[in-house]
Every structure is written in structure tokens, then in C-alpha cells.
Scaffold this active site. Structure first.
Site, PDB file in Angstrom:
ATOM      1  N   LYS A   1       0.834  -1.203   0.000  1.00 32.89           N
ATOM      2  CA  LYS A   1       0.000   0.000   0.000  1.00 32.89           C
ATOM      3  C   LYS A   1       0.863   1.246   0.000  1.00 32.89           C
ATOM      4  O   LYS A   1       1.840   1.329   0.727  1.00 32.89           O
ATOM      5  CB  LYS A   1      -0.868   0.018   1.245  1.00 32.89           C
TER       6      LYS A   1
ATOM      7  N   GLY B   1     -16.758 -16.600   4.907  1.00 27.70           N
ATOM      8  CA  GLY B   1     -18.060 -16.038   4.515  1.00 27.70           C
ATOM      9  C   GLY B   1     -18.443 -16.324   3.083  1.00 27.70           C
ATOM     10  O   GLY B   1     -19.416 -17.003   2.807  1.00 27.70           O
TER      11      GLY B   1
ATOM     12  N   GLU C   1     -22.733 -15.590   0.756  1.00 29.98           N
ATOM     13  CA  GLU C   1     -22.669 -14.196   0.259  1.00 29.98           C
ATOM     14  C   GLU C   1     -22.952 -14.049  -1.239  1.00 29.98           C
ATOM     15  O   GLU C   1     -22.384 -13.170  -1.895  1.00 29.98           O
ATOM     16  CB  GLU C   1     -21.306 -13.562   0.600  1.00 29.98           C
TER      17      GLU C   1
ATOM     18  N   HIS D   1      -5.475 -16.892  -1.864  1.00 30.11           N
ATOM     19  CA  HIS D   1      -5.151 -16.023  -2.992  1.00 30.11           C
ATOM     20  C   HIS D   1      -4.554 -16.787  -4.161  1.00 30.11           C
ATOM     21  O   HIS D   1      -4.246 -16.228  -5.185  1.00 30.11           O
ATOM     22  CB  HIS D   1      -4.202 -14.908  -2.544  1.00 30.11           C
TER      23      HIS D   1
HETATM   24  N1  GLN Z   1     -16.779 -12.036   4.565  1.00 32.82           N
HETATM   25  C1  GLN Z   1     -16.017 -11.559   3.454  1.00 32.82           C
HETATM   26  C2  GLN Z   1     -15.799 -12.693   2.466  1.00 32.82           C
HETATM   27  O1  GLN Z   1     -15.730 -13.802   2.881  1.00 32.82           O
HETATM   28  C3  GLN Z   1     -14.677 -11.024   3.894  1.00 32.82           C
HETATM   29  C4  GLN Z   1     -13.883 -10.500   2.743  1.00 32.82           C
HETATM   30  C5  GLN Z   1     -12.561  -9.871   3.123  1.00 32.82           C
HETATM   31  O2  GLN Z   1     -12.048 -10.051   4.183  1.00 32.82           O
HETATM   32  N2  GLN Z   1     -11.984  -9.119   2.253  1.00 32.82           N
HETATM   33  O3  GLN Z   1     -15.654 -12.456   1.269  1.00 32.82           O
END
Ligand code: GLN
Ligand code: ZN
Length: 756
Positions: free
Chosen positions: A114, A433, A485, A696
């Protein structure tokens, strides 16, 4: 009065550079075609600034990826592994930025970090023992010449030697002292070359100076610049600082042979005091950063005029400018067709900020500044009621009592109650999530937004997804489930759209890194929640399983940090408003049978002030309470989780613990678990789920590997406090690798439990 900008955005008003670069990466266009796009953009940016009366127009602020990387390449700081690929210059550059995988080899990208506390990321240059620092590149000079051919005399801009050294990574045995002299020589050559080319000014960006500096830092800075400036002949040197004030080295900076000093009067709390206390050297020009380069609200001329008058008492030579590069704001309001003029007149993006500078110049130069049209109009704008207040919200914030920040009973008592309530096995397993956002999920959302499917169809699709997701989690044997989500595009945008008080733009993109841009929502007014935002999804998900379903929310600090904030109320006040809205959601979830609620604070760490001395009173003292306000109203049995993306919070561990969540999950895989030592050292009481694998990458971790990671964790964390989960949401992953990785994770835990 002359005008200057520190830098200008470069991706193009319609992200032309992004699209051209991506085409180039896919080999759909040639290097020449990419260069044509770049050249056009540079011309447009220079001409826009010239047409708006800017006198000191930057060049070399353009970049195909990042300016730190540009500087590294200019100075021949290209690690061997990239040279060995034997690619063209531009492809070597992109290999450093993005990695290379192809017939010539397989090399990862350089690290990315960053850029101070902005949402922009820079590439971290690597200096090894055999790096031969010398002036090699020509971009800096080429762009200066290119502008001159268009009839525009520019001020070339480059990252200064001090900031460059402080941010680069020394990967061998050499120290900064060992490489400093070579670096100095390269900068001296740059000055000489510009002298020959006939440049009048050069700008050295030294934002690192706004940190808390040690004596050694100050000595290094002095040593570098005494030598660099020694040989300067006719070219004038501007030392440009931004993102804060330079209280630790103001006098040293003034004593050096710079011709101009650029100070930030927006974020630099002490910039005015420094000038009033120590004066400003008569032989130098003050480049006064009075227009905010990081936020999008109109400048208040009354205030800025007062500031300028105050500054003029101490400096006779002054140039007006932006507080930092305008690359941190979007280009122009022209393309915002959906927002009404009532809103737009309160904003200034990059182009409109140029107009503001011009207007300020007219005002300052006028014999009757308060009679100028610009001044009168601006005053009227600020006197207008923006129609953004909600009395109920303000009353609620005013009525917050100290006790509202404290959840009772205290952690240890709650922990015991929750152990009985949930009866989890040792090392409970969960996820963060989101589950993979596959093409069908995105297509469903797009269709709904476009109106091609009804809201019933949209909801039905998502409910089916939720059902499948739960079935999968049950099959795998996870202990705490999530709904996946599927209804969210982004963890902040989703809540922004649900909350009152937010505005959205169409084209207001800001570069985040390389070709990636973000479109932060705008906090327009007092924030409130009209109706429940997530309850329906969570309740539906819980109805399908006996296992606990985690409610999933984004926390107030993260929502605020990833938005353009208001300037008429404090960040604290705004954060508390959002916190109250999220608190209502938490209580609604609880009232509807959701027993575990996760409040994500992915971005809590990233807006820590640059100066450690400001951490507490400027940030943590409201950010942590805002989070506590969200969950203090729940029953002792209800378990509150939080999640953070970076584990680089070693230095604020006590603050994280005092968020008083019951469980925290965070990313560890890339920082080799060193944080666990610090947790142990600080007797961290919150239960923890350090990510056991890296989401990632598409790589699937084996059962053995996860078991090994867990064994390491258990050396530092008491067994009864350890949770097991991936290190972040699974949104960007594919389905097969997600299933396999999670299955392995649960398997590893089962084997570990059996061993006990
Ligand atoms: N709850 C979100 C997800 O699982 C958290 C995302 C994040 O930490 N950037 O996508
Ligand atoms: Zn995360």
C-alpha cells in the site's frame, strides 16, 4: 500567483489505459498500439492542465503500472531473474509488475504494498548485492521532450532518493549506506541531463518525510540531498512532500539548497504552525498544497483564502497547488449523468480541482477578493443546506453513553457460557463467509440489475445457491456454516447500497494498482438503516441446517475506510452513525435466531495514521469503540466473530484484543505465522482462527501440510482457543479447488482430534 499540480491521474477518464494494457497482456495489440494510447492520454492530461491555467505541469507522473517501479527501472534496479527472461524492455517491466509465465520462464511478480495510507499500491523494488545502480532508463526525459514537442514546458517528477531507499527492499547483505552513494550519483546525472535539456524545474517526491523520523533518517536525508544538490546548476529543485506534515525535519529541509518546498496543508496538521514558528526561507518558493488530492468535495474558499493570507505573512513567494497527486481522485464529473446537479455541485474531481485552483488565483489576486464571482458562488454553496442531515441519527449518536461501548459480561465469563451453549469439538472449523462467485452468480445479479429478471427470480436463484452451499458444507463436516454471500458484489458496496446516506457514481474510478481501479461509494449524509439488510438470507440459510449459521456483516470502520468520507462531520461521528446502523442489524439477526455473527473489519489496519504518535487519539480511540458499539448489545450466548485481511497488526495487538470480539479470524499464510508469537506475548484473550491456507492462489493444500501448520499453531495458541479456517473469503476461487481444499482442511482437523 502561479499554480501547480503534484501529479495527475493516468488511466484515462474511461480507463483507456487499463483496457489497452489488458489487451496488450492478451497479445491482442502490439507494443506500438499500446504506446499510442499512452501517448494520447499524456497529451490529453497535459493539455487539460494547460487549458486550466496550471503553470507547473508534471511529466513522468504517467505510468504503465507504477511510479516506484518506473524509478527502479530508470535506475537500473532490475533483479537478475527478470533480466534472464530476455524479454523486451516493456515486457521485462510488466514481468516485474505482474510476474511472467511462458516459454521464456516462470517468475513471480515483485511484492506490492500500500502506498502510505491510500488505496493505491506500489511495487517494491529489490536491491541486491550485485545491483548496479546507475541511470539507465529514459522515460523521464522522453516524456519531458514529448510534452515540449506539444509546446508544453513540464516539471518532471520523480520519487526522491530518500523515499525510494526507505521503501525499496535490500535483499542482500548491503545496507542503505552501502548503496546510497551510487544512488546519489544517478540523481546527480538526472539533474545534469535535465540541465542540458533545458528543464526549469524538477520535482522530487519525498512523502516518506511525513512519518515519525529517527535521527538516523534525518541524517540520511541530509546526506543524500547535500550531495545531490551540490552539483545543481540552473535547474530548480522542488522538494515535494505530502500525506502529512514534516515536523521532524522542517528546519533541516529549509536549510538545504532546494528552490521550492511543497507542503501539505490538508493532511499536514502542523504545516501552518511550522511556518509560523520557524518562518519560511526567503530564497525559496512555498508550493502550498491547499486543494485536497484525496477527497472529492468542493474546496471551501473562505477557509482556503484565510489560510493563504496567513501563509503570506511568512512567505512572499508562493505557488498554489494540490495537497498530493490527483491520482487518488476520479477524473471528472462530466461523465456522471445519473447524479443530479444538486449533488454534483458539491463535488470536485481532478479536472474540477484545476478549476478551483484557477478560481483561487483570481480571488487571491483581486483587490476585492470577497467581491469576486467565484468567491461569492462558493460561499453560497457552502451556506446552502445540503439536505443531508437526519435528526434521529444525530440524536442517537449524541445519546451514546460510555456503557454502550461495553459488552457484558466480560470476555472470560462469556467464553464459558458459549462453550456450554455451542459444545463445539476442539478446533472448530469454519470459513470466512463468501463461496465462489461463479459466472452464473454474477450473471444473475447483472440480469436483476438490468431488470431482465424479476426480484422473485433473483432471490430464488440465490436461495438455491445457498441451499447447495449448505449441503456442501454439511457433507464436508464444517462446524460453523455460512450462507455464501451470493447476494453481494462487494463487501462495502452491498451495505452502501442498503444504507441511507450513500451516493454512487458511474465512472468515478480510482486506480488501486496496475490496471485495477475501484469506485468508492460517497458518504453524502447521515447514515441510517431503513430495514434489515441481511436477515432474510441468514434466516433462510439457518432454516436449512441444525448447525450454527454465521450472520455476515461488514464493520463500520471498513465501510468508512473504503468510501469517500464527508468533510463536514468528523470521521468518528460518521463511524458511529454506521456503527449504530450495523448494531441494529446485529440485534435483528440475533432476534431472528442467528447465534453467531461475524462483523468483518478487513480494512481496520490500513488507515492507521502514518505517525505512530497519532495512532491512538486520531484513529484507534474511535475506530475500536465504533466496533464495540456494533456488538455490545447482544446476549452473552451470542458469539461475535470478526475477520481481518492482513495480519500485519503485530503493533496494535492490544487494540485488536480490545475490540472484544469472541473470535477473530485472519490471514497468516503469507506472513509465516510470526504474529502468533506476538499474540502469545500479549496474552491475547480473543479466540483465534489464523488462516491455515492461502486463498489467494488456486493451489490445493494437502492434509499433511495443514496438519503441520496446525501443529505449529498449537505451539503458540492454547488448544481451546484455536479455530480452523482458510485465511479469507473464497469468492475469487473456483468450485473444485474450494471443495478439495476445505475437505482437506476438515480432514486434517479430524486426524488431529483423534490423536488427542
Ligand atoms: N466475509 C467476506 C468474504 O468472505 C470477507 C472478505 C474480506 O475479508 N476481504 O468475502
Ligand atoms: Zn479477508
Amino acid at each position: 500567483m502561479k499554480l501547480s499540480t503534484v501529479g495527475y491521474p493516468r488511466v484515462g477518464t474511461l480507463r483507456e489505459l487499463k483496457f489497452a494494457s489488458e489487451k496488450y497482456f492478451r497479445s491482442e495489440i502490439t507494443t506500438q498500439e499500446l504506446q499510442v494510447t499512452a501517448k494520447n492520454l499524456r497529451r490529453v492530461h497535459w493539455e487539460t492542465q494547460r487549458n486550466n491555467g496550471i503553470d507547473y505541469i508534471p511529466s513522468n507522473d504517467f505510468s504503465f503500472y507504477d511510479n516506484m517501479l518506473d524509478t527502479a527501472v530508470l535506475l537500473n534496479i532490475v533483479p537478475l531473474r527478470y533480466r534472464e527472461l530476455q524479454l523486451s524492455n516493456i515486457d521485462t517491466y510488466f514481468a516485474m509488475a505482474r510476474g511472467y509465465q511462458g516459454e521464456k520462464g516462470d517468475v513471480k511478480a515483485l511484492a506490492m504494498k500500500k502506498w502510505f495510507h491510500t488505496n493505491y499500491h506500489y511495487i517494491v523494488p529489490e536491491i541486491s548485492d550485485n545491483t548496479e545502480i546507475s541511470l539507465k532508463g529514459t522515460k523521464l526525459f522522453d516524456e519531458f521532450t514529448e510534452a515540449r514537442q506539444l509546446g508544453i514546458q513540464t516539471k518532471p517528477v520523480i520519487i526522491g532518493a530518500f523515499t525510494f531507499l526507505k521503501l525499496a527492499k535490500l535483499v542482500g547483505n548491503k545496507s542503505i549506506d552501502d548503496v546510497a552513494d551510487r544512488l546519489v550519483e544517478a540523481y546527480v546525472t538526472i539533474l545534469e541531463k535535465f540541465d542540458t535539456l533545458g528543464a526549469q524545474w524538477i520535482q522530487f517526491d519525498e512523502p516518506y518525510l511525513v512519518h515519525d523520523l529517527s535521527l538516523d533518517d534525518i541524517r540520511l536525508f541530509e546526506r543524500l540531498y547535500q550531495k545531490i544538490l551540490l552539483k545543481k546548476s540552473s535547474i530548480q529543485v522542488l522538494l515535494q512532500t505530502y500525506f502529512g506534515d514534516i515536523r521532524d525535519c522542517y528546519r533541516e529541509v529549509c536549510a538545504l539548497d532546494f528552490d521550492g518546498i511543497g507542503l501539505d496543508f490538508i493532511e499536514g496538521n502542523q504545516s501552518v504552525d511550522l511556518i509560523q514558528k520557524h518562518g519560511f526561507p526567503l530564497d525559496k518558493i512555498l508550493f502550498a498544497g491547499v486543494i485536497n488530492g484525496k477527497n472529492i468535495w468542493r474546496n471551501c474558499y473562505t477557509k482556503t483564502y484565510d489560510l493563504i493570507v496567513k501563509l503570506q505573512q511568512n512567505c512572499s513567494n508562493m505557488v498554489l497547488g494540490t495537497s498530493c497527486s490527483l491520482q487518488h481522485v476520479p477524473y471528472t464529473l462530466k461523465h456522471e449523468t445519473a447524479l443530479s446537479e444538486d449533488y454534483k455541485k458539491h463535488f470536485a474531481f481532478a479536472e474540477e480541482k484545476l478549476t478551483e485552483l484557477e478560481e483561487l488565483k483570481v480571488i487571491v489576486e483581486s483587490a476585492q477578493p470577497f467581491e469576486t464571482e467565484a468567491f461569492i458562488n462558493n460561499k453560497e454553496l457552502f451556506n446552502q443546506n445540503r439536505n443531508c442531515t437526519n435528526e434521529n441519527v444525530q440524536k442517537r449518536v449524541a445519546a451514546i453513553r460510555e456503557s454502550d461501548f461495553t459488552r457484558l459480561p466480560a470476555f472470560t465469563a462469556r467464553e464459558a457460557i458459549q462453550k456450554k451453549e455451542f459444545h463445539f469439538p476442539l478446533y472448530p472449523t469454519t470459513t470466512i463467509g463468501s463461496f465462489p462467485q461463479t459466472t452464473d452468480v454474477k450473471a444473475n445479479r447483472t440480469a436483476y440489475k438490468k431488470g431482465t429478471i424479476s426480484s422473485e427470480e433473483y432471490v430464488l436463484f440465490n436461495k438455491n445457491k445457498i441451499a447447495q452451499c449448505i449441503e456442501l458444507q454439511e457433507q464436508m463436516g464444517l462446524d460453523v456454516l455460512v450462507h455464501g454471500e451470493y447476494e453481494r458484489n462487494d463487501m462495502v458496496e452491498y451495505f452502501g447500497e442498503c444504507l441511507n446516506g450513500y451516493l454512487f457514481t458511474e465512472k468515478a474510478w480510482v486506480q488501486s494498482y496496475g490496471t485495477r481501479c475501484v469506485k468508492p461509494p460517497v458518504v453524502w449524509g447521515d447514515i441510517s438503516r431503513e430495514k434489515p439488510m441481511t436477515v432474510e438470507w441468514s434466516v433462510y440459510a439457518q432454516s436449512l441446517t441444525k448447525k450454527p449459521m454465521k450472520g455476515m456483516l461488514t464493520g463500520p470502520v471498513t465501510i468508512l475506510n473504503w468510501s469517500f468520507p464527508r468533510e463536514d462531520i468528523s470521521l468518528k461521528e460518521c463511524a458511529y452513525q454506521i456503527a449504530l446502523a450495523i448494531r441494529d442489524e446485529v440485534l435483528d439477526l440475533e432476534a431472528n435466531g442467528i447465534r453467531i455473527i461475524q462483523v468483518d473489519e478487513a480494512a481496520l489496519r490500513e488507515k492507521l495514521p502514518l505517525r505512530k504518535s497519532d495512532w491512538r487519539h486520531e484513529y484507534l480511540d474511535w475506530a475500536i469503540p465504533a466496533f464495540r458499539l456494533v456488538h455490545s448489545g447482544v446476549k452473552p450466548e451470542t458469539q461475535i466473530h470478526t475477520h481481518m485481511c492482513y495480519s500485519e497488526f503485530t503493533d496494535i495487538i492490544p487494540a485488536i484484543d480490545s475490540m472484544d470480539a469472541d473470535v477473530i479470524t485472519f490471514e497468516t499464510s503469507r506472513s509465516n505465522l510470526s504474529i502468533l508469537d506476538s499474540l502469545q506475548e500479549h496474552h491475547f484473550q480473543t479466540e483465534v482462527g489464523p488462516g491455515v491456507y492461502d486463498i489467494h492462489s488456486a493451489r490445493i493444500p494437502s492434509v499433511e501440510e495443514i496438519k503441520y501448520t496446525l501443529d505449529c499453531m498449537l505451539e503458540k495458541i492454547p488448544a481451546e482457543k484455536l479455530w480452523v479456517n482458510p485465511d479469507c473469503g473464497l469468492k475469487t476461487r473456483g468450485v473444485p479447488e474450494t471443495e478439495q481444499s476445505l475437505t482437506n482442511m476438515v480432514q486434517a482437523v479430524k486426524q488431529l482430534r483423534n490423536k488427542q
